[in-house]
Motif scaffolding. Structure first.
Motif, PDB file in Angstrom:
ATOM      1  N   HIS A   6       0.846  -1.197   0.000  1.00 17.84           N
ATOM      2  CA  HIS A   6       0.000   0.000   0.000  1.00 17.84           C
ATOM      3  C   HIS A   6       0.887   1.254   0.000  1.00 17.84           C
ATOM      4  O   HIS A   6       1.854   1.324   0.761  1.00 17.84           O
ATOM      5  CB  HIS A   6      -0.914   0.006   1.231  1.00 17.84           C
ATOM      6  N   PRO A   7       0.560   2.255  -0.831  1.00 15.14           N
ATOM      7  CA  PRO A   7       1.394   3.457  -0.870  1.00 15.14           C
ATOM      8  C   PRO A   7       1.598   4.097   0.508  1.00 15.14           C
ATOM      9  O   PRO A   7       2.694   4.576   0.819  1.00 15.14           O
ATOM     10  CB  PRO A   7       0.626   4.390  -1.811  1.00 15.14           C
TER      11      PRO A   7
ATOM     12  N   CYS B  34     -10.767   7.368  -1.817  1.00 14.16           N
ATOM     13  CA  CYS B  34      -9.698   6.878  -0.937  1.00 14.16           C
ATOM     14  C   CYS B  34      -9.257   8.009  -0.009  1.00 14.16           C
ATOM     15  O   CYS B  34      -8.958   9.116  -0.471  1.00 14.16           O
ATOM     16  CB  CYS B  34      -8.516   6.411  -1.795  1.00 14.16           C
TER      17      CYS B  34
ATOM     18  N   PHE C 175      -6.589   8.470   1.374  1.00 22.45           N
ATOM     19  CA  PHE C 175      -5.193   8.864   1.173  1.00 22.45           C
ATOM     20  C   PHE C 175      -5.006   9.614  -0.147  1.00 22.45           C
ATOM     21  O   PHE C 175      -3.903  10.041  -0.475  1.00 22.45           O
ATOM     22  CB  PHE C 175      -4.321   7.591   1.209  1.00 22.45           C
ATOM     23  N   SER C 176      -6.106   9.823  -0.907  1.00 28.05           N
ATOM     24  CA  SER C 176      -5.954  10.338  -2.275  1.00 28.05           C
ATOM     25  C   SER C 176      -5.366  11.752  -2.331  1.00 28.05           C
ATOM     26  O   SER C 176      -4.676  12.096  -3.287  1.00 28.05           O
ATOM     27  CB  SER C 176      -7.287  10.277  -3.020  1.00 28.05           C
TER      28      SER C 176
ATOM     29  N   CYS D 148      -1.497  10.887  -1.859  1.00 28.84           N
ATOM     30  CA  CYS D 148      -0.848   9.746  -2.511  1.00 28.84           C
ATOM     31  C   CYS D 148      -0.197  10.154  -3.838  1.00 28.84           C
ATOM     32  O   CYS D 148      -0.851  10.776  -4.683  1.00 28.84           O
ATOM     33  CB  CYS D 148      -1.893   8.666  -2.754  1.00 28.84           C
TER      34      CYS D 148
ATOM     35  N   TYR E  24       0.347   8.348  -6.308  1.00 34.19           N
ATOM     36  CA  TYR E  24      -0.191   7.556  -7.427  1.00 34.19           C
ATOM     37  C   TYR E  24      -1.690   7.770  -7.644  1.00 34.19           C
ATOM     38  O   TYR E  24      -2.316   7.030  -8.414  1.00 34.19           O
ATOM     39  CB  TYR E  24       0.037   6.061  -7.180  1.00 34.19           C
ATOM     40  N   ALA E  25      -2.279   8.745  -6.971  1.00 30.95           N
ATOM     41  CA  ALA E  25      -3.749   8.895  -7.029  1.00 30.95           C
ATOM     42  C   ALA E  25      -4.255   9.146  -8.451  1.00 30.95           C
ATOM     43  O   ALA E  25      -3.637   9.887  -9.227  1.00 30.95           O
ATOM     44  CB  ALA E  25      -4.174  10.029  -6.114  1.00 30.95           C
TER      45      ALA E  25
ATOM     46  N   CYS F 105      -9.473   7.000  -7.732  1.00 33.93           N
ATOM     47  CA  CYS F 105      -9.145   7.067  -6.295  1.00 33.93           C
ATOM     48  C   CYS F 105      -9.914   8.194  -5.601  1.00 33.93           C
ATOM     49  O   CYS F 105     -10.275   8.086  -4.437  1.00 33.93           O
ATOM     50  CB  CYS F 105      -7.653   7.324  -6.097  1.00 33.93           C
TER      51      CYS F 105
ATOM     52  N   PRO G 113     -11.416   2.397  -1.858  1.00 29.04           N
ATOM     53  CA  PRO G 113     -11.021   0.995  -2.081  1.00 29.04           C
ATOM     54  C   PRO G 113     -11.360   0.133  -0.873  1.00 29.04           C
ATOM     55  O   PRO G 113     -11.343   0.613   0.259  1.00 29.04           O
ATOM     56  CB  PRO G 113      -9.505   1.078  -2.287  1.00 29.04           C
TER      57      PRO G 113
ATOM     58  N   CYS H 265      -6.340  -0.746  -1.946  1.00 29.49           N
ATOM     59  CA  CYS H 265      -5.819   0.222  -2.910  1.00 29.49           C
ATOM     60  C   CYS H 265      -6.267  -0.201  -4.303  1.00 29.49           C
ATOM     61  O   CYS H 265      -6.175  -1.383  -4.644  1.00 29.49           O
ATOM     62  CB  CYS H 265      -4.291   0.266  -2.820  1.00 29.49           C
ATOM     63  N   HIS H 266      -6.735   0.764  -5.108  1.00 35.71           N
ATOM     64  CA  HIS H 266      -7.194   0.436  -6.454  1.00 35.71           C
ATOM     65  C   HIS H 266      -6.077  -0.055  -7.365  1.00 35.71           C
ATOM     66  O   HIS H 266      -6.335  -0.669  -8.392  1.00 35.71           O
ATOM     67  CB  HIS H 266      -7.847   1.667  -7.101  1.00 35.71           C
ATOM     68  N   LEU H 267      -4.835   0.241  -7.010  1.00 34.93           N
ATOM     69  CA  LEU H 267      -3.731  -0.181  -7.889  1.00 34.93           C
ATOM     70  C   LEU H 267      -3.400  -1.657  -7.742  1.00 34.93           C
ATOM     71  O   LEU H 267      -2.655  -2.198  -8.560  1.00 34.93           O
ATOM     72  CB  LEU H 267      -2.462   0.616  -7.551  1.00 34.93           C
TER      73      LEU H 267
HETATM   74 FE1  SF4 Z   1      -3.218   5.882  -3.672  1.00 36.30          FE
HETATM   75 FE2  SF4 Z   1      -5.368   5.398  -5.130  1.00 36.30          FE
HETATM   76 FE3  SF4 Z   1      -4.231   3.436  -3.801  1.00 36.30          FE
HETATM   77 FE4  SF4 Z   1      -5.549   5.356  -2.513  1.00 36.30          FE
HETATM   78  S1  SF4 Z   1      -6.411   3.875  -3.917  1.00 36.30           S
HETATM   79  S2  SF4 Z   1      -3.602   4.504  -1.953  1.00 36.30           S
HETATM   80  S3  SF4 Z   1      -5.046   7.136  -3.740  1.00 36.30           S
HETATM   81  S4  SF4 Z   1      -3.331   4.608  -5.484  1.00 36.30           S
END
Ligand code: SF4
Length: 296
Positions: free
Chosen positions: A224-225, A262, A264-265, A268, A270-271, A275, A280, A293-295
């Motif tokens: 997770h980021p 999210c 954390f968006s 983050c 990577y958002a 996100c 997620p 996390c969507h990634l």
């Molecule tokens: Fe980052 Fe998106 Fe994962 Fe949230 S869902 S941690 S914003 S990449």
């Protein structure tokens, strides 16, 4: 399973199972909900829906006096009052026998020291002058254990102690886990301590669990980021950093004004648009390793 939504939209719909005789740690920045979680799990905070069961008993449904037979809490500064060691222990169990009192004091390695003083009648001075910080914490642990709980919530139990004493108290908690079959939920912000002592690790961000797994998996393969950001901030001396090349933007947002999607968006690196719209869910990314996390 429980949902806590009193003033802030945090700790919503969390389901957790803690295997018996294990050491589970939760980490995250201030304000992530760790202490609220501790309050719920110790039934000090009953403002939630759902249930918290210890060994099949729903602790939200039992009286305060019965609670300590199932679970208890140790904090960084166990409240002890000016009085004898015996009086402090009897606060938890007024009808304890002398053998029970001596047994727990021996378990926390204090009995020999007390016998050189006035035994269980040794008086704790108000400012703690006659006992070191570590010894006072041991008395707090003895008091927590006298009811023979199965589950112990340890909320930053060593953060107020000198570095030299921390290892002693951690070793003591570990010995008690082995000898008394205890299960711990350990709340901490010091990842080096968590790495040393835990079996499993949960990472929290704004009241949500964002990643969870066994300690080895999380420390060797955080996915997770936010976990990566936390690990990247751990200072290392002469060792490779746990994670490199990731940093979060800005500050942790207020829990009363949570980002959509999210949580954390906002921070983050990577958002994506998804996100910012969709929260997620925590799901298994490999056996026993969960992340939200969507990634992934
Ligand atoms: Fe980052 Fe998106 Fe994962 Fe949230 S869902 S941690 S914003 S990449």
């Amino acid at each position: 399973h429980f949902a806590y939504e009193k003033d802030r939209e945090i700790l919503k719909g969390i389901t957790m199972n803690f295997p018996a005789n294990s050491f589970i740690s939760f980490v995250g920045e201030s304000g992530c909900g760790k202490s609220t979680l501790a309050g719920i799990l110790t039934a000090r905070n009953r403002g939630y829906s759902g249930s918290v069961k210890v060994g099949g008993v729903d602790i939200s449904q039992i009286r305060e006096e019965e609670l300590m037979a199932h679970m208890t809490k140790i904090t960084h500064n166990s409240y002890l009052f000016a009085g004898t060691v015996e009086e402090n222990l009897r606060m938890a169990k007024p009808d304890a026998t002398r053998e029970e009192l001596e047994y727990v004091l021996e378990k926390v390695n204090l009995l020999a020291f007390l016998k050189e003083q006035d035994g269980l009648q040794t008086v704790l001075l108000e400012k703690g002058g006659n006992f070191s910080g570590g010894q006072r914490q041991r008395i707090g642990i003895a008091r927590a254990l006298i009811m023979e709980p199965e589950f112990v919530v340890a909320d930053e139990p060593i953060s107020a102690l000198d570095v030299s004493i921390r290892a002693q108290v951690l070793n003591l908690l570990n010995q008690l886990k082995a000898s008394r079959g205890l299960t711990y939920l350990f709340i901490a912000h010091d990842l080096s301590v968590v790495r040393h002592i835990s079996d499993r690790l949960g990472v929290m961000y704004l009241g949500s669990i964002v990643e969870m797994g066994d300690k080895h998996t999380l420390f060797t393969n955080p996915v997770h980021p936010y976990t990566k950001v936390l690990f990247a901030a751990v200072p290392t001396v002469g060792e490779k950093p746990l994670v490199q090349g990731i940093d979060a933007k800005g500050e942790i947002p207020s829990p009363v004004n949570l980002p959509k999607g999210c949580y954390f968006s906002d921070r983050c690196p990577y958002a994506t648009d998804r996100c910012r719209q969709e929260k997620p869910v925590l799901r298994e990314v490999e056996p026993g390793h969960m992340a939200a996390c969507h990634l992934l």
